[in-house]
Design an enzyme around this catalytic site. Structure first.
Site, short mmCIF file in Angstrom:
data_model
loop_
_atom_site.label_atom_id
_atom_site.label_comp_id
_atom_site.label_asym_id
_atom_site.label_seq_id
_atom_site.Cartn_x
_atom_site.Cartn_y
_atom_site.Cartn_z
N ASN A 1 -12.66 26.80 20.33
CA ASN A 1 -11.87 27.22 19.44
C ASN A 1 -10.84 28.18 20.38
OD1 ASN A 1 -10.58 28.69 17.30
ND2 ASN A 1 -12.29 29.72 16.59
N GLY A 2 -9.46 28.32 20.18
CA GLY A 2 -8.57 29.06 20.76
C GLY A 2 -7.58 28.37 21.39
N GLU B 1 2.37 27.85 -0.33
CA GLU B 1 1.57 27.39 0.39
C GLU B 1 0.62 26.56 -0.27
OE1 GLU B 1 -1.19 31.65 0.21
OE2 GLU B 1 -1.20 30.55 2.09
N LYS C 1 2.72 32.61 -2.37
CA LYS C 1 1.49 31.51 -3.09
C LYS C 1 2.11 30.36 -3.43
CE LYS C 1 -1.06 33.41 -1.83
NZ LYS C 1 -1.31 34.65 -1.45
N LYS D 1 -7.67 29.33 7.02
CA LYS D 1 -8.01 30.60 6.52
C LYS D 1 -7.81 31.85 7.61
CE LYS D 1 -9.19 33.07 3.23
NZ LYS D 1 -8.38 33.69 2.16
N ARG E 1 -11.82 27.20 6.25
CA ARG E 1 -11.01 27.69 7.50
C ARG E 1 -9.70 27.01 7.79
NH1 ARG E 1 -13.87 31.20 11.02
NH2 ARG E 1 -12.69 30.78 12.85
N CYS F 1 -10.05 26.46 14.04
CA CYS F 1 -10.98 25.40 14.25
C CYS F 1 -12.35 26.21 13.75
CB CYS F 1 -11.30 25.35 15.70
SG CYS F 1 -9.54 24.41 16.55
N GLU G 1 5.09 37.91 -2.18
CA GLU G 1 3.92 37.31 -2.38
C GLU G 1 3.83 36.04 -3.46
OE1 GLU G 1 1.31 37.48 -0.63
OE2 GLU G 1 -0.27 36.97 -1.89
N HIS H 1 24.67 38.51 -2.67
CA HIS H 1 25.29 38.76 -1.23
C HIS H 1 24.89 37.37 -0.51
CE1 HIS H 1 26.12 42.90 -1.60
NE2 HIS H 1 25.27 43.24 -2.23
N TRP I 1 -8.57 22.20 13.94
CA TRP I 1 -6.90 22.61 13.50
C TRP I 1 -6.23 22.45 14.55
CZ3 TRP I 1 -3.27 26.42 13.96
CH2 TRP I 1 -2.28 26.28 12.80
O1 M6R Z 1 -6.98 37.37 7.51
P1 M6R Z 1 -5.71 38.12 7.58
O2 M6R Z 1 -5.44 38.93 6.29
O3 M6R Z 1 -5.25 38.74 8.51
O4 M6R Z 1 -4.76 36.77 7.23
C1 M6R Z 1 -3.23 36.92 7.38
C2 M6R Z 1 -2.74 35.64 6.92
O5 M6R Z 1 -2.73 34.72 7.40
C3 M6R Z 1 -2.95 35.51 5.48
O6 M6R Z 1 -2.74 36.59 4.71
C4 M6R Z 1 -2.02 34.19 4.85
O7 M6R Z 1 -0.77 34.49 4.73
C5 M6R Z 1 -2.74 33.68 3.64
N1 M6R Z 1 -3.05 32.16 3.66
C6 M6R Z 1 -1.74 33.86 2.45
O8 M6R Z 1 -2.43 33.37 1.21
#
Ligand code: M6R
Length: 610
Positions: A100-101, A490, A487, A605, A27, A2, A483, A506, A75
């Site tokens: 927010n929260g 997501e 990517k 974000k 965000r 949010c 990673e 395995h 959100w």
């Molecule tokens: O702001 P942060 O690095 O703490 O965020 C952690 C994760 O939420 C963030 O890296 C998330 O996995 C990304 N969207 C990945 O691309």
């Protein structure tokens, strides 16, 4: 997560609020809304399911106008993303509130309020807060006290913005666990979830601390702590300018951010290495003395930042010869672990506001670690404020939800940390010089890798109709494969998993058939021959292989094996370099699939709730 914007001014604040929401879009959110006290002291509100552009259209059709207002991007956590759950929430046409929260005791409060006659119009945890403020106003009409009394009933995390049509030139903001900043204008004040939202209207900010409540009118700001005592919070002048959030001609922020990595890495190294040596003071004044006592390292982080930590552990044990253990922050915070007083606790976060990482740090601070170090991209974030030592990555604002330049600069920061600690554990000056040279070579080498863009774009076409993909790596390239898989999933919504190549037989080998692309990272290191054997296992089962190989890895494209030979010569920087093609692969697959790359569905974000 949010986003909040609010303003008290002489001018009509609606355009400021709408622009602020636009700038908070990165965000992540699924509905948006705005409430303003108009010139007749009545609350007006518009809300939409979907994007801020829709809110703009609604606003054009029936404009709101007034000097006091609050706005929000939601959100969804409690209740679907629809108009009735969108903020601001209003109680009895008098009090409007954005939040927010997460309010953990919302069910209990809802029961109590229902019994006292409140009717609920949403499924959110937030509505109990606006009702509680309204209820408190019935015994004391002062909005500050009503919000203060309300916060005493709340369990959980919140950033709040509250306005009251009976007190139309006043805005109350409160923070506990979710970020909130106050922007200072000339004869006007603003609130927001981060500074980007307010850069078009001010460069001057005050960051609220947990427990703070701010009483804001056009010409006066008073901040109280959780005891309702007046407190001074430092003024910060931001060096960012309003157009940091523009795409600079790129189609997406993510692509801009991928291509800005040479610069982001160079900026993150500037003044941190001089004459072949790492400047330990860049971690904080006490860093030298703390690093000299480190006998082990614990790292906690989430998502991409966690992957950065995993790679650092390989470096730490190989270069500094110090044990290093990496944990997912959301797991660590609820685990009973053994802590030794010679262990350094390191948290890694792009935003510095990730709720789980912050909670892990807070737990670590009570657990007897030697010290705490934050590696972070946002200077005035909660994580940096709460850590003993801080190393800021200078990646610049990252807007795309998929982390790219934040990751590679985190790796740079972690490599510097490893060297700074290793210096106290027999790292020779000669080796330090060699490692620093490798670091300094990074911007140029990353730049060369970006030239593989067209080849990767062509490769991406093979993935567009796939539903699953496997990523393989070995050693410090396993986290790079993880990673790469993160990517891809997501932003393209293709289910992707990463495995240590040696684990294939395995279990995951059962998944391999001609419909399962298998992506492998093949650096020219001591594990290359082992990896090649693992890849044969895939090929023998009809799986199609996509290899990113160093130019000296000696692998060629053949039937069922698609190789891109990268301009990489193997050294400690190779994990960072091998990240770039995987970022580009995910990006181009998502482009072909027409996905919402910068704001992927369901993601945020800055994950400021648990
Ligand atoms: O702001 P942060 O690095 O703490 O965020 C952690 C994760 O939420 C963030 O890296 C998330 O996995 C990304 N969207 C990945 O691309």
């Amino acid at each position: 997560m949010c986003g909040i914007v609010g303003a008290v001014a002489q001018r009509d604040v609606s355009p400021v609020l709408l622009e602020g929401l636009k700038r908070l879009e990165y965000r992540g959110y699924d509905s948006a809304g705005l409430a303003v006290t108009n010139h007749d002291n009545q609350l007006q509100r518009i809300r939409v399911q979907g994007k801020v552009n829709e809110l703009h259209k609604e606003h054009e059709a029936s404009p709101l106008s007034g000097g006091t207002g609050i706005a929000h991007t939601r959100w969804a956590t409690h209740g679907k993303p629809n108009v009735s759950n969108a903020h601001p929430h209003i109680c009895r046409d008098q009090v409007a509130l954005v939040h927010n929260g997460i309010i953990e005791n919302h069910e209990q409060l809802r029961e109590q309020q229902s019994a006292s006659g409140f009717e609920f119009k949403s499924e959110t945890d937030t509505e109990v807060v606006v009702n509680a403020v309204y209820e408190a106003l019935q015994s004391n009409p002062d909005l500050l006290h009503a919000v203060f009394d309300t916060t005493k009933q709340l369990h959980g995390a919140y950033a709040l913005g509250v306005i009251n049509s009976a007190d139309p030139e006043r805005l109350i903001a409160a923070k506990n666990g979710s970020p909130l900043v106050i922007g200072i204008g000339i004869g006007e004040y603003f609130i927001a979830s981060d500074v980007f939202a307010l850069l078009p209207v001010t460069q001057q900010f005050i960051f609220l601390e947990d427990g703070d409540i701010a009483d804001i009118t056009r010409d006066k700001l008073t901040i109280y702590n959780s005891e309702l005592e007046i407190v001074d919070r430092p003024l910060n002048v931001s060096e960012l300018n309003a157009d940091v959030a523009d795409k600079a001609g790129y189609r997406h922020y993510m692509l801009k951010e991928i291509f800005s990595q040479p610069n982001a890495i160079a900026e993150s190294l500037e003044n941190r290495v001089i004459d072949g040596q790492v400047i330990t003071n860049e971690f904080g004044q006490d860093a030298d003395s703390i690093f000299s006592q480190v006998k082990s390292v614990k790292i906690a982080a989430c998502g991409t930042s966690y992957h950065a930590g995993l790679i650092a552990a390989y470096w730490m044990e190989e270069i500094a010869k110090i044990p290093c253990h990496v944990e997912i922050a959301s797991e660590y915070r609820y685990r009973k672990s053994v802590v030794t007083d010679d262990t350094l606790f390191v948290s890694i976060s792009q935003s510095g506001e990730t709720a789980d990482t912050l909670a892990a740090l807070q737990l670590a601070k009570q657990s007897g670690f030697l010290s705490t170090l934050a590696i972070c991209n946002v200077g005035e974030s909660s994580l940096t404020r709460e850590s003993d030592l801080v190393f800021l990555t200078h990646a610049g604002p990252e807007i795309g939800v998929a982390s790219t330049k934040a990751f590679t600069t985190q790796l740079v920061a972690l490599f510097l940390m490893v060297i700074a600690i290793a210096k106290h554990n027999n790292l020779s000056t000669e080796d330090e010089n060699t490692f620093v040279k490798q670091l300094e070579s990074l911007p140029g080498r990353v730049n060369q890798l970006l030239h593989h863009k067209e080849e990767i774009e062509t490769m991406a076409k093979d993935f567009a109709d796939k539903h699953h993909a496997l990523f393989l790596g070995r050693g410090s390239f396993l986290p790079i494969a993880m990673e790469g898989a993160l990517k891809l999933k997501e932003i393209s919504y293709i289910h992707a998993e990463a495995y240590a190549a040696g684990e294939l037989k395995h279990g995951p080998l059962a998944l391999v058939d001609d419909d399962m692309p298998v992506v492998a990272v093949a650096p020219n290191n001591n594990l290359l021959e082992k990896l090649k054997s693992n890849l044969q296992e895939v090929k023998a089962r009809g799986g199609k292989l996509y290899l990113f190989a160093d130019k000296e890895s000696d692998v060629e494209s053949t039937e069922g094996v698609y190789v891109i030979n990268l301009n990489v010569v193997y050294d400690f920087m190779a994990p960072i370099l091998h990240t770039i093609p995987l970022q580009l692969l995910a990006y181009y697959v998502a482009v072909i699939k027409g996905a919402d790359i910068d704001q992927p569905r369901n993601l945020a974000k800055s994950v400021t709730v648990e």
